[in-house]
Design a protein around this motif. Structure first.
Motif, PDB file in Angstrom:
ATOM      1  N   ALA A  31      36.833  53.682 -14.698  1.00 47.24           N
ATOM      2  CA  ALA A  31      38.031  52.968 -15.155  1.00 47.24           C
ATOM      3  C   ALA A  31      39.176  53.930 -15.480  1.00 47.24           C
ATOM      4  O   ALA A  31      40.323  53.520 -15.584  1.00 47.24           O
ATOM      5  CB  ALA A  31      37.693  52.124 -16.378  1.00 47.24           C
ATOM      6  N   ARG A  32      38.844  55.238 -15.645  1.00 48.98           N
ATOM      7  CA  ARG A  32      39.909  56.186 -15.994  1.00 48.98           C
ATOM      8  C   ARG A  32      40.778  56.469 -14.780  1.00 48.98           C
ATOM      9  O   ARG A  32      40.269  56.536 -13.654  1.00 48.98           O
ATOM     10  CB  ARG A  32      39.301  57.498 -16.481  1.00 48.98           C
ATOM     11  N   PRO A  33      42.051  56.679 -15.002  1.00 48.57           N
ATOM     12  CA  PRO A  33      42.902  57.035 -13.858  1.00 48.57           C
ATOM     13  C   PRO A  33      42.376  58.315 -13.224  1.00 48.57           C
ATOM     14  O   PRO A  33      41.872  59.205 -13.902  1.00 48.57           O
ATOM     15  CB  PRO A  33      44.272  57.277 -14.500  1.00 48.57           C
ATOM     16  N   ARG A  34      42.509  58.389 -11.925  1.00 48.28           N
ATOM     17  CA  ARG A  34      41.987  59.514 -11.175  1.00 48.28           C
ATOM     18  C   ARG A  34      42.556  60.858 -11.633  1.00 48.28           C
ATOM     19  O   ARG A  34      41.855  61.869 -11.680  1.00 48.28           O
ATOM     20  CB  ARG A  34      42.334  59.305  -9.697  1.00 48.28           C
ATOM     21  N   ALA A  81      40.405  66.487 -16.500  1.00 50.60           N
ATOM     22  CA  ALA A  81      39.220  66.780 -17.316  1.00 50.60           C
ATOM     23  C   ALA A  81      38.293  67.753 -16.580  1.00 50.60           C
ATOM     24  O   ALA A  81      37.719  68.660 -17.183  1.00 50.60           O
ATOM     25  CB  ALA A  81      38.493  65.485 -17.675  1.00 50.60           C
ATOM     26  N   ASP A  82      38.156  67.558 -15.267  1.00 52.93           N
ATOM     27  CA  ASP A  82      37.329  68.475 -14.461  1.00 52.93           C
ATOM     28  C   ASP A  82      37.883  69.895 -14.536  1.00 52.93           C
ATOM     29  O   ASP A  82      37.133  70.873 -14.663  1.00 52.93           O
ATOM     30  CB  ASP A  82      37.333  68.043 -12.984  1.00 52.93           C
ATOM     31  N   PHE A 136      37.173  76.116 -19.126  1.00 51.76           N
ATOM     32  CA  PHE A 136      36.330  76.466 -20.261  1.00 51.76           C
ATOM     33  C   PHE A 136      35.218  77.416 -19.847  1.00 51.76           C
ATOM     34  O   PHE A 136      34.955  78.429 -20.494  1.00 51.76           O
ATOM     35  CB  PHE A 136      35.693  75.177 -20.816  1.00 51.76           C
ATOM     36  N   GLU A 137      34.559  77.061 -18.753  1.00 59.73           N
ATOM     37  CA  GLU A 137      33.411  77.855 -18.310  1.00 59.73           C
ATOM     38  C   GLU A 137      33.836  79.230 -17.796  1.00 59.73           C
ATOM     39  O   GLU A 137      33.186  80.236 -18.065  1.00 59.73           O
ATOM     40  CB  GLU A 137      32.636  77.080 -17.235  1.00 59.73           C
ATOM     41  N   VAL A 138      34.928  79.249 -17.074  1.00 62.98           N
ATOM     42  CA  VAL A 138      35.401  80.532 -16.537  1.00 62.98           C
ATOM     43  C   VAL A 138      35.869  81.451 -17.670  1.00 62.98           C
ATOM     44  O   VAL A 138      35.597  82.653 -17.662  1.00 62.98           O
ATOM     45  CB  VAL A 138      36.519  80.312 -15.488  1.00 62.98           C
ATOM     46  N   VAL A 158      43.525  73.894 -22.640  1.00 69.69           N
ATOM     47  CA  VAL A 158      42.122  74.113 -23.019  1.00 69.69           C
ATOM     48  C   VAL A 158      41.988  74.159 -24.541  1.00 69.69           C
ATOM     49  O   VAL A 158      41.108  73.528 -25.131  1.00 69.69           O
ATOM     50  CB  VAL A 158      41.580  75.429 -22.396  1.00 69.69           C
ATOM     51  N   LEU A 159      42.875  74.902 -25.182  1.00 70.35           N
ATOM     52  CA  LEU A 159      42.804  75.053 -26.634  1.00 70.35           C
ATOM     53  C   LEU A 159      43.075  73.723 -27.343  1.00 70.35           C
ATOM     54  O   LEU A 159      42.406  73.371 -28.311  1.00 70.35           O
ATOM     55  CB  LEU A 159      43.801  76.122 -27.096  1.00 70.35           C
TER      56      LEU A 159
END
Lengths: 193, 193
Positions: free
Chosen positions: B4-7, B13-14, B20-22, B61-62
């Motif tokens: 339901a979230r806009p693309r 978010a992705d 975050f991971e990098v 990110v922060l």
């Protein structure tokens, strides 16, 4: 005086000082050998004659720093006394550049595969053991504030490091030395003023 | 649900999760937009459509992190209670990746001209004020351990941050949650066990 030192040792000291400054400004990952060489007045080839890689230079910087003194982040010598630790915090407050280099490297060291990670891991194990040892030597098995030396040691170390970040970010907002003395007061090893 | 979230929000978010991971792995200065884009399954061009620069991505990110919760380094919300703070440390001990991202960025933020520096400077001023506020609300002008809320706040914050570095470097050597409870015991706001 310095004229008596071998030329190679002098050059090495110049490089380490330059590396210190570049790391303080940019961190280790952001530092380039070219920038260190330029600041030391050498070619990059000349620098590589003294330190074969960037990681080797980093390790030398960290070892040199521990030789100079034990400040900047947490203790590292067995012959300390607790009152000297408070004096060290006063001293660190006068040399933000050294504290900045240490704090930037500590932060980076937790990232994956960082060349300073082993150094810091071993250093903190030693620092916690040294701190516990000096607390035990002065106060026995339990500090006036109630903790054992082994449980106080990681807190003492954490306070030193954590205050440095707050102070580097906003020197006017945090009185590092006064806050550290407050913490010694909580441990019961020095009266809070 | 997420369908339901806009693309565009999903994609955003992705990207943030990838960043975050990098950053946890390489720090901010060591992170490249190309690496973040690859991990998010996008072209670099596609990433730049959502975040116009590396610094803009870092700030997002922060901010995202502060929205998720208040963990990872020190508090950031006014509606906290002290017992929740101890619970947060327990929680953080289960998510080293988030703590690592935060700790790496805090370390880097003290280097010259770092784009996270303002964020952390403002954040710590707010955290200290919030901490002092919650201590005052529970204990009035002086804590059982003797400090005023304003003098306890920077120490509380320093202990949280400092313990995270020791724990990230050597998780088996430091029980972050137990050490933090020891510190609350010193402040006199929770019994040391």
């Amino acid at each position: 005086m310095t004229a008596a030192r071998p030329r190679s040792a002098e050059r090495r000291a110049d490089i380490l000082r330059a590396a210190f400054e570049v790391i303080a400004a940019r961190g280790y990952r952001g530092a380039s050998l070219a920038a260190v060489a330029e600041r030391a007045g050498l070619t990059q080839q000349g620098l590589l004659h003294h330190f074969p890689s960037k990681a080797a230079l980093l390790v030398a910087v960290l070892e040199e720093r521990d030789r100079w003194d034990t400040g900047g982040g947490a203790a590292g010598r067995a012959d300390w006394r607790l009152d000297l630790l408070a004096t060290l915090v006063d001293y660190n407050a006068m040399r933000p550049g050294v504290v900045q280099t240490f704090s930037a490297l500590l932060g980076e060291s937790v990232t994956d595969g960082h060349p300073a990670r082993d150094f810091f891991t071993r250093r903190y194990a030693r620092v916690r053991a040294d701190m516990a040892g000096l607390l035990r030597a002065e106060f026995g098995e339990r500090l006036p504030g109630g903790l054992t030396p082994e449980r106080a040691a990681p807190l003492l170390t954490a306070v030193l490091d954590g205050l440095q970040y707050q102070w580097l970010l906003d020197p006017g907002a945090v009185d590092m030395a006064a806050a550290f003395r407050d913490f010694l007061g909580l441990l019961g090893v020095e009266e809070a003023k």
